[in-house]
Design a protein around this motif. Sequence first.
Motif, PDB file in Angstrom:
ATOM      1  N   UNK A  49      -2.087  -2.855  -4.618  1.00  0.00           N
ATOM      2  CA  UNK A  49      -2.161  -3.849  -3.549  1.00  0.00           C
ATOM      3  C   UNK A  49      -0.914  -3.651  -2.702  1.00  0.00           C
ATOM      4  N   UNK A  50      -1.110  -3.358  -1.427  1.00  0.00           N
ATOM      5  CA  UNK A  50       0.020  -3.094  -0.537  1.00  0.00           C
ATOM      6  C   UNK A  50       0.707  -4.399  -0.118  1.00  0.00           C
ATOM      7  N   UNK A  51       1.903  -4.251   0.419  1.00  0.00           N
ATOM      8  CA  UNK A  51       2.740  -5.390   0.805  1.00  0.00           C
ATOM      9  C   UNK A  51       2.011  -6.358   1.727  1.00  0.00           C
ATOM     10  N   UNK A  52       1.308  -5.845   2.708  1.00  0.00           N
ATOM     11  CA  UNK A  52       0.663  -6.730   3.690  1.00  0.00           C
ATOM     12  C   UNK A  52      -0.512  -7.518   3.109  1.00  0.00           C
ATOM     13  N   UNK A  53      -0.978  -7.183   1.920  1.00  0.00           N
ATOM     14  CA  UNK A  53      -2.090  -7.904   1.278  1.00  0.00           C
ATOM     15  C   UNK A  53      -1.649  -8.703   0.054  1.00  0.00           C
ATOM     16  N   UNK A  54      -0.354  -8.634  -0.320  1.00  0.00           N
ATOM     17  CA  UNK A  54       0.100  -9.251  -1.569  1.00  0.00           C
ATOM     18  C   UNK A  54      -0.038 -10.770  -1.596  1.00  0.00           C
ATOM     19  N   UNK A  55       0.283 -11.437  -0.510  1.00  0.00           N
ATOM     20  CA  UNK A  55       0.186 -12.898  -0.495  1.00  0.00           C
ATOM     21  C   UNK A  55      -1.258 -13.338  -0.695  1.00  0.00           C
ATOM     22  N   UNK A  56      -2.164 -12.703   0.026  1.00  0.00           N
ATOM     23  CA  UNK A  56      -3.588 -13.037  -0.097  1.00  0.00           C
ATOM     24  C   UNK A  56      -4.109 -12.705  -1.493  1.00  0.00           C
ATOM     25  N   UNK A  57      -3.673 -11.568  -2.052  1.00  0.00           N
ATOM     26  CA  UNK A  57      -4.088 -11.179  -3.405  1.00  0.00           C
ATOM     27  C   UNK A  57      -3.553 -12.186  -4.435  1.00  0.00           C
ATOM     28  N   UNK A  58      -2.330 -12.653  -4.244  1.00  0.00           N
ATOM     29  CA  UNK A  58      -1.740 -13.625  -5.161  1.00  0.00           C
ATOM     30  C   UNK A  58      -2.545 -14.911  -5.245  1.00  0.00           C
ATOM     31  N   UNK A  59      -3.167 -15.292  -4.157  1.00  0.00           N
ATOM     32  CA  UNK A  59      -3.965 -16.519  -4.127  1.00  0.00           C
ATOM     33  C   UNK A  59      -5.373 -16.296  -4.649  1.00  0.00           C
ATOM     34  N   UNK A  60      -5.987 -15.176  -4.284  1.00  0.00           N
ATOM     35  CA  UNK A  60      -7.403 -14.978  -4.591  1.00  0.00           C
ATOM     36  C   UNK A  60      -7.682 -14.039  -5.765  1.00  0.00           C
ATOM     37  N   UNK A  61      -6.742 -13.141  -6.092  1.00  0.00           N
ATOM     38  CA  UNK A  61      -6.939 -12.101  -7.115  1.00  0.00           C
ATOM     39  C   UNK A  61      -8.174 -11.244  -6.824  1.00  0.00           C
ATOM     40  N   UNK A  62      -8.500 -11.092  -5.554  1.00  0.00           N
ATOM     41  CA  UNK A  62      -9.648 -10.302  -5.105  1.00  0.00           C
ATOM     42  C   UNK A  62      -9.304  -8.815  -5.140  1.00  0.00           C
ATOM     43  N   UNK A  63     -10.005  -8.039  -5.967  1.00  0.00           N
ATOM     44  CA  UNK A  63      -9.733  -6.605  -6.096  1.00  0.00           C
ATOM     45  C   UNK A  63     -10.084  -5.818  -4.842  1.00  0.00           C
ATOM     46  N   UNK A  64     -10.859  -6.419  -3.951  1.00  0.00           N
ATOM     47  CA  UNK A  64     -11.193  -5.740  -2.699  1.00  0.00           C
ATOM     48  C   UNK A  64      -9.983  -5.613  -1.772  1.00  0.00           C
ATOM     49  N   UNK A  65      -8.917  -6.332  -2.069  1.00  0.00           N
ATOM     50  CA  UNK A  65      -7.695  -6.229  -1.283  1.00  0.00           C
ATOM     51  C   UNK A  65      -6.838  -5.040  -1.710  1.00  0.00           C
ATOM     52  N   UNK A  66      -7.192  -4.418  -2.821  1.00  0.00           N
ATOM     53  CA  UNK A  66      -6.432  -3.264  -3.307  1.00  0.00           C
ATOM     54  C   UNK A  66      -7.026  -1.967  -2.779  1.00  0.00           C
ATOM     55  N   UNK A  67      -6.224  -0.914  -2.890  1.00  0.00           N
ATOM     56  CA  UNK A  67      -6.688   0.427  -2.519  1.00  0.00           C
ATOM     57  C   UNK A  67      -6.464   1.333  -3.714  1.00  0.00           C
ATOM     58  N   UNK A  68      -7.277   2.357  -3.820  1.00  0.00           N
ATOM     59  CA  UNK A  68      -7.148   3.316  -4.910  1.00  0.00           C
ATOM     60  C   UNK A  68      -6.509   4.587  -4.367  1.00  0.00           C
ATOM     61  N   UNK A  69      -5.443   5.017  -5.043  1.00  0.00           N
ATOM     62  CA  UNK A  69      -4.698   6.202  -4.633  1.00  0.00           C
ATOM     63  C   UNK A  69      -4.774   7.260  -5.716  1.00  0.00           C
ATOM     64  N   UNK A  70      -4.780   8.521  -5.296  1.00  0.00           N
ATOM     65  CA  UNK A  70      -4.794   9.657  -6.208  1.00  0.00           C
ATOM     66  C   UNK A  70      -3.364   9.948  -6.658  1.00  0.00           C
ATOM     67  N   UNK A  71      -3.131   9.980  -7.960  1.00  0.00           N
ATOM     68  CA  UNK A  71      -1.806  10.231  -8.503  1.00  0.00           C
ATOM     69  C   UNK A  71      -1.244  11.598  -8.148  1.00  0.00           C
ATOM     70  N   UNK A  72      -2.090  12.560  -7.841  1.00  0.00           N
ATOM     71  CA  UNK A  72      -1.617  13.896  -7.457  1.00  0.00           C
ATOM     72  C   UNK A  72      -0.876  13.866  -6.122  1.00  0.00           C
ATOM     73  N   UNK A  73      -1.118  12.834  -5.312  1.00  0.00           N
ATOM     74  CA  UNK A  73      -0.458  12.692  -4.025  1.00  0.00           C
ATOM     75  C   UNK A  73       0.923  12.050  -4.142  1.00  0.00           C
ATOM     76  N   UNK A  74       1.221  11.460  -5.321  1.00  0.00           N
ATOM     77  CA  UNK A  74       2.501  10.781  -5.513  1.00  0.00           C
ATOM     78  C   UNK A  74       3.615  11.804  -5.624  1.00  0.00           C
ATOM     79  N   UNK A  75       4.707  11.550  -4.937  1.00  0.00           N
ATOM     80  CA  UNK A  75       5.899  12.393  -5.021  1.00  0.00           C
ATOM     81  C   UNK A  75       6.965  11.664  -5.810  1.00  0.00           C
ATOM     82  N   UNK A  76       7.114  10.350  -5.568  1.00  0.00           N
ATOM     83  CA  UNK A  76       8.164   9.572  -6.208  1.00  0.00           C
ATOM     84  C   UNK A  76       7.748   8.105  -6.260  1.00  0.00           C
TER      85      UNK A  76
END
Length: 80
Positions: A49-76
């Motif tokens: 859940x990115x910063x701009x969606x955290x407040x809304x996620x904290x209230x609703x716990x809606x998983x549609x506010x999250x995004x799925x990222x591929x770990x192979x793209x992570x550098x740090x």
Amino acid sequence: MTVDQIERSIGAQSDNFSRIVLKARTVEGIFIKAPDFAELKKKNFWRIVTVNKMEEYGQSKDLNLSRIFNGQEFVKIASK
């Protein structure tokens, strides 16, 4: 990054605020342990859940506010 590297970086608690540096950009947010966490982790995918969606996620716990990222793209991953 591999699954093991990512798990060490995020630690035991997934709800810590993190800064994730990807190959193409930087994302700030929290890792979410949703019902599909184990299945996604096997494939090195991570629900965040990115910063701009955290407040809304904290209230609703809606998983549609999250995004799925591929770990192979992570550098740090840096905890805040």
